[in-house]
Design a protein around this motif. Structure first.
Motif, mmCIF file in Angstrom:
data_model
loop_
_atom_site.group_PDB
_atom_site.id
_atom_site.type_symbol
_atom_site.label_atom_id
_atom_site.label_comp_id
_atom_site.label_asym_id
_atom_site.label_seq_id
_atom_site.Cartn_x
_atom_site.Cartn_y
_atom_site.Cartn_z
ATOM 1 N N PRO A 53 0.668 -1.293 -0.091
ATOM 2 C CA PRO A 53 -0.015 -0.016 0.068
ATOM 3 C C PRO A 53 0.848 1.259 -0.011
ATOM 4 N N PRO A 54 0.544 2.411 -0.296
ATOM 5 C CA PRO A 54 0.907 3.633 -0.517
ATOM 6 C C PRO A 54 1.141 4.057 0.772
ATOM 7 N N ALA A 55 1.728 5.071 1.123
ATOM 8 C CA ALA A 55 1.792 5.915 2.538
ATOM 9 C C ALA A 55 0.616 6.340 3.004
ATOM 10 N N GLY A 56 0.219 5.580 4.181
ATOM 11 C CA GLY A 56 -1.107 6.168 4.744
ATOM 12 C C GLY A 56 -2.113 5.092 4.701
ATOM 13 N N GLY A 57 -1.695 3.870 3.818
ATOM 14 C CA GLY A 57 -2.440 2.817 3.449
ATOM 15 C C GLY A 57 -3.319 2.676 2.233
ATOM 16 N N TRP A 58 -4.118 1.660 1.962
ATOM 17 C CA TRP A 58 -4.773 1.398 0.752
ATOM 18 C C TRP A 58 -5.791 2.486 0.426
ATOM 19 N N PRO A 59 -6.057 3.200 -0.397
ATOM 20 C CA PRO A 59 -7.457 4.144 -0.644
ATOM 21 C C PRO A 59 -8.380 3.124 -0.517
ATOM 22 N N VAL A 60 -9.813 3.338 -0.337
ATOM 23 C CA VAL A 60 -10.579 2.459 -0.040
ATOM 24 C C VAL A 60 -11.825 2.571 -0.950
ATOM 25 N N VAL A 61 -12.485 1.719 -1.691
ATOM 26 C CA VAL A 61 -13.858 1.846 -2.382
ATOM 27 C C VAL A 61 -14.658 1.159 -1.382
ATOM 28 N N SER A 62 -15.841 1.638 -1.008
ATOM 29 C CA SER A 62 -16.866 0.922 -0.377
ATOM 30 C C SER A 62 -18.008 0.711 -1.498
ATOM 31 N N TRP A 63 -18.218 -0.419 -1.878
ATOM 32 C CA TRP A 63 -18.897 -1.045 -2.906
ATOM 33 C C TRP A 63 -20.442 -1.301 -2.210
ATOM 34 N N ALA A 64 -21.469 -0.484 -2.887
ATOM 35 C CA ALA A 64 -22.859 -0.620 -2.655
ATOM 36 C C ALA A 64 -23.444 -1.557 -4.019
ATOM 37 N N HIS A 65 -23.827 -2.851 -3.367
ATOM 38 C CA HIS A 65 -24.229 -3.776 -4.724
ATOM 39 C C HIS A 65 -25.623 -3.479 -5.009
ATOM 40 N N GLY A 66 -25.988 -4.053 -6.142
ATOM 41 C CA GLY A 66 -27.246 -3.931 -6.582
ATOM 42 C C GLY A 66 -28.181 -4.981 -5.928
ATOM 43 N N VAL A 75 -17.241 6.197 -2.259
ATOM 44 C CA VAL A 75 -18.291 4.961 -2.564
ATOM 45 C C VAL A 75 -18.579 4.915 -3.860
ATOM 46 N N ILE A 76 -18.907 3.611 -4.516
ATOM 47 C CA ILE A 76 -19.239 3.337 -5.674
ATOM 48 C C ILE A 76 -20.259 2.248 -5.711
ATOM 49 N N GLY A 77 -21.420 2.447 -6.488
ATOM 50 C CA GLY A 77 -22.527 1.377 -6.654
ATOM 51 C C GLY A 77 -23.269 1.119 -7.934
ATOM 52 N N GLN A 78 -23.943 0.276 -7.909
ATOM 53 C CA GLN A 78 -24.664 -0.009 -9.387
ATOM 54 C C GLN A 78 -26.133 -0.330 -9.077
ATOM 55 N N SER A 79 -27.058 0.307 -9.724
ATOM 56 C CA SER A 79 -28.396 0.072 -9.572
ATOM 57 C C SER A 79 -28.998 0.327 -8.156
ATOM 58 N N GLN A 80 -29.553 -0.390 -7.474
ATOM 59 C CA GLN A 80 -30.015 -0.276 -6.068
ATOM 60 C C GLN A 80 -28.749 0.179 -5.430
ATOM 61 N N GLY A 81 -27.495 -0.136 -5.633
ATOM 62 C CA GLY A 81 -26.356 0.286 -5.028
ATOM 63 C C GLY A 81 -25.979 1.718 -5.355
ATOM 64 N N GLY A 106 -15.686 11.192 -2.374
ATOM 65 C CA GLY A 106 -16.661 11.448 -3.583
ATOM 66 C C GLY A 106 -17.152 9.991 -4.135
ATOM 67 N N ALA A 107 -18.034 10.056 -4.951
ATOM 68 C CA ALA A 107 -18.891 8.710 -5.387
ATOM 69 C C ALA A 107 -19.014 8.487 -6.798
ATOM 70 N N VAL A 108 -19.510 7.256 -6.939
ATOM 71 C CA VAL A 108 -20.045 7.043 -8.458
ATOM 72 C C VAL A 108 -21.064 6.071 -8.477
ATOM 73 N N GLY A 109 -22.117 6.189 -9.428
ATOM 74 C CA GLY A 109 -23.246 5.603 -9.250
ATOM 75 C C GLY A 109 -23.458 5.228 -10.762
#
Length: 381
Positions: free
Chosen positions: A80-93, A178-184, A207-210
């Motif tokens: 991981p880079p300094a500070g740790g792995w950047p995190v994606v919190s996945w919101a499932h469909g 946070v990243i999600g698809q459909s319901q997510g 930030g986020a991706v939907g």
């Protein structure tokens, strides 16, 4: 001491005769890890995972009570880079409401595995909530934005708590998206509005991706009643509507939904409590929604206000950039239902980037990656 507490909480969760409001008040703060174990390798994100864990943690449900949820932590290969792995919190469909439908109990689908693996190979750790009630006590609150946001944020807290002070390659950063698809996707964009407040000073939300984001669906529920939609909706749409009413009945019993359900309607909602997405779509494919009701849903006192509060998407107050992608050929969440929401966000000056793709609902995930990945990379700079 932490191990003793975790064991005690797990025994309580397994043996308690009922989960009451009083029980909820005794639970630790949201984000607390109750138990953890290695996730079987067949449930890992393929060709990207160095190690994966299943956590049980504390979060908040649709009634505002503390409760349990489960979720997964996928750690990428490498250093991981300094500070740790950047995190994606996945919101499932949409997967269903029954406990057997929980994502942590199954290998990732080919679609989700390829998509999440792409993010992991770019150097992101992925954490993924099952959502409260999916594999834990109670029924999931399908398309209930606020509780989904809590579940998604608290999963990040739990993952960071679990990996803290362990091996250096397990370290997770405070920075997350946070990243999600459909319901997510609905959950991801709702989370985008409240992530900073729900995460507190311990997290650094970016930030986020939907993709395939449902919006204003409550407006489509309000006119339903006998004879409204006299034919079964195509594809999965029948199931989506049924899951909404199944969860609404559980979260808001005071509405008295059963009082206006026909025999067919009660059977559909009862099946919705246990059947996973695929079998449920097939089971109710020939049952018109208009046959579910003996009276208009709007005749229930407070129905319109309740369903708005339950599932309406936020239109303002976003404090970080967010990205929405949508397929022009999407028949699960038709573009026409989401465009008014995009217009409201744009007119309000919210920090939205919106793109369309000549794809269906499912394929929008992969099609959007050339746009969404650099968008997220910029958020972490």
């Amino acid at each position: 001491m932490k191990r003793v507490l975790a064991v005690g909480l797990l025994i309580t969760a397994l043996c308690a005769p009922a989960f009451t409001e009083a029980t909820a008040r005794t639970l630790p703060r949201p984000g607390t890890v109750v138990s953890a174990k290695l996730l079987p390798t067949e449930r890992w994100i393929p060709n990207a995972t160095r190690k994966a864990f299943l956590l049980k943690y504390i979060t908040t449900n649709a009634k505002g009570q503390r409760t349990y949820s489960t979720g997964r932590v996928f750690l990428p290969r490498g250093t991981p880079p300094a500070g740790g792995w950047p995190v994606v919190s996945w919101a499932h469909g949409t997967v269903g409401l029954g406990d057997s439908c929980a994502q942590s109990k199954l290998p990732p689908s080919t679609r989700d595995g390829n998509y999440l693996g792409t993010w992991m190979r770019q150097g992101y750790a992925v954490v993924a909530s099952d959502y409260a009630g999916l594999g834990t006590r109670g029924l999931p609150a399908y398309l209930h934005g606020r509780s989904t946001a809590h579940n998604v944020v608290d999963m990040v807290k739990a993952a960071r708590a679990f990996t803290a002070d362990r091996r250096p390659w397990m370290k997770l950063s405070r920075k997350w998206v946070v990243i999600g698809q459909s319901q997510g996707a609905g959950g991801a964009i709702y989370t985008a509005r409240y992530a900073t407040a729900f995460g507190g000073k311990g997290l650094d939300y970016r930030g986020a991706v939907g993709t395939g984001t449902p919006a204003y669906i409550e407006n489509l529920m309000m006119p339903l009643g006998p004879g409204i939609l006299p034919v079964a909706l195509p594809g999965a749409l029948n199931a989506y509507v049924a899951y909404i009413f199944t969860s609404l009945r559980a979260v808001h019993p005071e509405l008295g939904l059963d009082s206006i359900l026909t025999t067919d309607g009660k059977q559909v909602l009862d099946q919705g409590e246990t059947l996973c997405y695929g079998p449920f779509v097939e089971a109710i494919a020939s049952t018109p929604i208009g046959d579910w009701f003996s009276a208009p849903v709007a005749t229930l006192p407070g129905f319109n206000e309740t369903i708005r509060a339950y599932m309406a998407m936020p239109e303002d107050g976003f404090d970080r950039p967010f990205f929405m992608g949508h397929g022009t050929l999407d028949t699960d969440v038709p573009l026409a239902t989401t465009l008014p929401y995009v217009a409201a966000l744009t007119l309000g000056g919210e920090p939205l980037t919106f793109r369309t793709y000549i794809t269906n609902h499912s394929d929008t995930m992969a099609a959007s990656l050339p746009d969404s990945m650099p968008f997220v990379a910029r958020l972490f700079r």
